[in-house]
Design a protein around this motif. Structure first.
Motif, PDB file in Angstrom:
ATOM      1  N   GLU A  97     -10.965  39.288   3.686  1.00 39.45           N
ATOM      2  CA  GLU A  97     -10.250  38.417   3.839  1.00 39.45           C
ATOM      3  C   GLU A  97      -9.675  39.189   5.731  1.00 39.45           C
ATOM      4  O   GLU A  97     -10.236  38.487   6.652  1.00 39.45           O
ATOM      5  N   PHE A  98      -9.503  39.807   5.582  1.00 38.45           N
ATOM      6  CA  PHE A  98      -8.910  40.439   6.691  1.00 38.45           C
ATOM      7  C   PHE A  98     -10.030  41.131   7.932  1.00 38.45           C
ATOM      8  O   PHE A  98      -9.854  40.696   9.051  1.00 38.45           O
ATOM      9  N   ILE A 150     -11.188  37.734   9.474  1.00 37.13           N
ATOM     10  CA  ILE A 150     -10.460  37.588  10.472  1.00 37.13           C
ATOM     11  C   ILE A 150     -10.729  38.221  12.184  1.00 37.13           C
ATOM     12  O   ILE A 150     -10.867  37.642  12.730  1.00 37.13           O
ATOM     13  N   PHE A 161     -12.653  35.264  14.217  1.00 39.58           N
ATOM     14  CA  PHE A 161     -11.923  34.575  14.494  1.00 39.58           C
ATOM     15  C   PHE A 161     -10.969  35.247  15.859  1.00 39.58           C
ATOM     16  O   PHE A 161     -10.613  34.344  16.593  1.00 39.58           O
ATOM     17  N   MET A 214      -3.061  35.904  17.758  1.00 41.25           N
ATOM     18  CA  MET A 214      -3.284  36.533  16.374  1.00 41.25           C
ATOM     19  C   MET A 214      -2.956  37.307  15.925  1.00 41.25           C
ATOM     20  O   MET A 214      -3.019  38.554  16.038  1.00 41.25           O
ATOM     21  N   GLY A 215      -2.730  37.602  14.355  1.00 41.42           N
ATOM     22  CA  GLY A 215      -2.152  39.290  13.726  1.00 41.42           C
ATOM     23  C   GLY A 215      -0.955  39.222  13.029  1.00 41.42           C
ATOM     24  O   GLY A 215      -0.989  39.795  12.414  1.00 41.42           O
ATOM     25  N   ASP A 216       0.440  38.448  13.655  1.00 45.09           N
ATOM     26  CA  ASP A 216       1.319  38.899  13.306  1.00 45.09           C
ATOM     27  C   ASP A 216       1.190  37.472  12.509  1.00 45.09           C
ATOM     28  O   ASP A 216       0.466  36.712  11.919  1.00 45.09           O
ATOM     29  N   ASP A 217       3.126  37.243  11.854  1.00 40.84           N
ATOM     30  CA  ASP A 217       3.654  36.276  11.278  1.00 40.84           C
ATOM     31  C   ASP A 217       3.190  34.699  11.776  1.00 40.84           C
ATOM     32  O   ASP A 217       2.828  33.698  11.015  1.00 40.84           O
ATOM     33  N   LEU A 239      -6.283  27.248  12.840  1.00 37.80           N
ATOM     34  CA  LEU A 239      -7.977  26.773  12.530  1.00 37.80           C
ATOM     35  C   LEU A 239      -7.444  27.104  10.589  1.00 37.80           C
ATOM     36  O   LEU A 239      -7.383  28.231   9.795  1.00 37.80           O
ATOM     37  N   LEU A 279      -8.715  27.169   6.828  1.00 42.40           N
ATOM     38  CA  LEU A 279     -10.179  27.429   7.004  1.00 42.40           C
ATOM     39  C   LEU A 279     -10.397  27.541   5.148  1.00 42.40           C
ATOM     40  O   LEU A 279      -9.789  28.519   4.537  1.00 42.40           O
ATOM     41  N   LEU A 308      -8.603  30.370  20.499  1.00 44.99           N
ATOM     42  CA  LEU A 308      -8.203  29.718  19.153  1.00 44.99           C
ATOM     43  C   LEU A 308      -6.689  31.159  19.003  1.00 44.99           C
ATOM     44  O   LEU A 308      -7.084  32.237  18.802  1.00 44.99           O
ATOM     45  N   GLY A 320      -4.297  31.228  15.519  1.00 49.32           N
ATOM     46  CA  GLY A 320      -3.838  31.475  14.321  1.00 49.32           C
ATOM     47  C   GLY A 320      -5.091  30.835  13.309  1.00 49.32           C
ATOM     48  O   GLY A 320      -5.315  30.257  13.891  1.00 49.32           O
ATOM     49  N   GLY A 321      -4.578  30.806  11.601  1.00 46.37           N
ATOM     50  CA  GLY A 321      -4.888  30.128  10.838  1.00 46.37           C
ATOM     51  C   GLY A 321      -4.355  30.438   9.537  1.00 46.37           C
ATOM     52  O   GLY A 321      -3.673  31.329   9.667  1.00 46.37           O
ATOM     53  N   ASP A 322      -5.368  30.315   8.515  1.00 45.76           N
ATOM     54  CA  ASP A 322      -5.397  30.568   7.255  1.00 45.76           C
ATOM     55  C   ASP A 322      -6.366  30.486   6.857  1.00 45.76           C
ATOM     56  O   ASP A 322      -7.342  29.680   7.117  1.00 45.76           O
ATOM     57  N   THR A 323      -6.583  31.866   5.258  1.00 46.12           N
ATOM     58  CA  THR A 323      -8.263  31.373   5.050  1.00 46.12           C
ATOM     59  C   THR A 323      -7.492  31.409   3.411  1.00 46.12           C
ATOM     60  O   THR A 323      -7.252  31.923   3.163  1.00 46.12           O
TER      61      THR A 323
HETATM   62  P1  ADP Z   1       0.071  35.519   6.550  1.00 55.70           P
HETATM   63  O1  ADP Z   1      -0.040  35.905   5.666  1.00 55.70           O
HETATM   64  O2  ADP Z   1       1.366  36.031   7.216  1.00 55.70           O
HETATM   65  O3  ADP Z   1       0.174  33.650   6.321  1.00 55.70           O
HETATM   66  P2  ADP Z   1      -2.608  35.469   6.973  1.00 55.70           P
HETATM   67  O4  ADP Z   1      -3.409  37.134   6.359  1.00 55.70           O
HETATM   68  O5  ADP Z   1      -3.161  34.189   6.581  1.00 55.70           O
HETATM   69  O6  ADP Z   1      -0.967  35.875   7.170  1.00 55.70           O
HETATM   70  O7  ADP Z   1      -3.419  35.356   9.036  1.00 55.70           O
HETATM   71  C1  ADP Z   1      -3.089  36.849   9.639  1.00 55.70           C
HETATM   72  C2  ADP Z   1      -3.594  36.380  11.149  1.00 55.70           C
HETATM   73  O8  ADP Z   1      -4.668  36.015  10.969  1.00 55.70           O
HETATM   74  C3  ADP Z   1      -1.789  35.312  11.252  1.00 55.70           C
HETATM   75  O9  ADP Z   1      -2.318  35.590  12.093  1.00 55.70           O
HETATM   76  C4  ADP Z   1      -3.273  34.144  11.000  1.00 55.70           C
HETATM   77  O10 ADP Z   1      -2.610  32.794  12.038  1.00 55.70           O
HETATM   78  C5  ADP Z   1      -4.915  35.228  11.391  1.00 55.70           C
HETATM   79  N1  ADP Z   1      -5.618  33.989  10.720  1.00 55.70           N
HETATM   80  C6  ADP Z   1      -5.671  33.756   9.484  1.00 55.70           C
HETATM   81  N2  ADP Z   1      -6.768  32.927   8.915  1.00 55.70           N
HETATM   82  C7  ADP Z   1      -7.623  32.339  10.490  1.00 55.70           C
HETATM   83  C8  ADP Z   1      -8.352  31.740  10.686  1.00 55.70           C
HETATM   84  N3  ADP Z   1      -9.237  31.130   9.769  1.00 55.70           N
HETATM   85  N4  ADP Z   1      -8.035  31.013  11.635  1.00 55.70           N
HETATM   86  C9  ADP Z   1      -8.130  31.974  12.511  1.00 55.70           C
HETATM   87  N5  ADP Z   1      -6.676  33.089  12.907  1.00 55.70           N
HETATM   88  C10 ADP Z   1      -6.412  32.923  10.735  1.00 55.70           C
END
Ligand code: ADP
Ligand code: MG
Length: 316
Positions: free
Chosen positions: A4-5, A8, A12, A26-29, A87, A89, A117, A119-122
């Motif tokens: 996952e990391f 990203i 992204f 991106m990169g923090d909470d 995003l 995803l 972009l 931030g987001g979640d995967t």
């Molecule tokens: P957390 O567990 O704290 O929610 P994540 O591991 O989900 O953190 O995300 C780490 C960083 O990567 C965050 O800054 C988040 O916004 C970014 N991120 C995660 N998935 C995506 C994505 N699909 N697109 C853009 N940024 C992403």
């Protein structure tokens, strides 16, 4: 398979370029943004599900491009300039070839709307793309509820091509396929309209239905003159006898539909002309509620696909 990391970081993170107002990307909470007190933040979100919002065979580049643009289009309809996107995803697997193409489509769309972009979640699961769009504007936003009796109705482009793309003939038509897969959010038009228009909406579900939303929110009715409705060039009558129906009730066009008070029409038209952008006058806001389509001979016309009560002038 990418972790996952890595995913990203590789695909992204490069889309999070420095930009005014972004304190942390991106990169923090969470990302951090600075909105000056004289600006209004407009936020919107839309989800695209494979098989529902795009055909399964759509390329990952097109899926990403469209997902971003449909969200940017909602901002445009408020008169807001797109600035930042998130995003969420959900992917069945982390195929790097697929992800590369997806990130490329996203990058192209972001560049086109001059946004980044942040931030987001995967997550893992059936393919689904949720995008959140953040934009800013100064002054009053464009609402659906502002149309007034006597206002003139306009659209920012020709209609029906995306709906045509889903028909058997349209599947072979390159222009129609481009309209469906690569919609253009009319955010530049939205910025001009924010200064002049009394109401706006983006045409995502078809002209008739979306105009219906404006009429309902504004408590007014409309007359649309069929000869003035601009129909996409790829929809000529010999290949598609349904062209008018598609232009009136087909979805996915993402043009802006707006109303202008008569005293603002010339200013808006000249601002559009200066930027080389289209603005088609298609009708008038009237007091009598309902949406009437008027043929050249003055007769009323009811599109087949519209079974909605409020589209009927006779109330039946
Ligand atoms: P957390 O567990 O704290 O929610 P994540 O591991 O989900 O953190 O995300 C780490 C960083 O990567 C965050 O800054 C988040 O916004 C970014 N991120 C995660 N998935 C995506 C994505 N699909 N697109 C853009 N940024 C992403
Ligand atoms: Mg998370």
């Amino acid at each position: 398979m990418l972790q996952e990391f890595d995913l990203i970081e590789r695909h992204f993170k490069p889309l999070c370029k420095d930009n005014p107002g972004m304190i942390l990307g991106m990169g923090d909470d969470a990302a951090l943004l600075n909105i000056p007190p004289n600006e209004t933040l407009a936020i919107s979100t839309d989800t695209l599900i494979a098989g529902t919002h795009f055909p399964f065979e759509t390329s990952p580049e097109d899926i990403a491009y469209k997902a971003l643009m449909v969200n940017a289009s909602d901002l445009a309809a408020m008169g807001a300039a797109p600035r930042w996107f998130l995003l969420a995803l959900t992917l069945p697997d982390s195929n790097p070839v697929w992800l590369n193409a997806f990130a490329k489509g996203l990058a192209d769309a972001l560049e086109s709307v001059q946004a980044v972009l942040i931030g987001g979640d995967t997550t893992k699961g059936p393919l689904s793309i949720t995008i959140q769009a953040l934009g800013t504007l100064q002054g009053k936003a464009l609402l659906r509820s502002g149309a007034k009796v006597g206002d003139l109705i306009f659209v920012t482009g020709k209609l029906g091509a995306a709906a045509f793309a889903l028909t058997p003939e349209g599947k072979q038509n390159a222009a129609a396929q481009t309209a469906l897969n690569r919609p253009q959010a009319r955010w530049r038009q939205g910025k001009i309209l924010q200064r002049f228009a009394s109401s706006a909406i983006d045409v995502s579900d078809g002209l008739a239905q979306d105009l219906g939303h404006v009429l309902k929110a504004s408590g007014v009715g409309a007359q649309i003159f069929l000869k003035d409705v601009p129909i996409a060039e790829c929809l000529t009558n010999d290949i598609c006898p349904d062209s008018l129906e598609l232009a009136l009730s087909g979805g996915d066009d993402y043009e802006l539909l707006c109303t202008l008070s008569p005293e603002n029409v010339e200013s808006a038209k000249s601002a559009f002309l200066k930027e080389n952008m289209a603005l088609f006058q298609i009708g008038t806001i009237v007091e009598k509620q309902g949406l009437n389509f008027i043929k050249e001979n003055g007769e009323h016309f009811l599109p087949d696909k519209l079974g909605y009560d409020h589209f009927r002038s006779d109330g039946k």
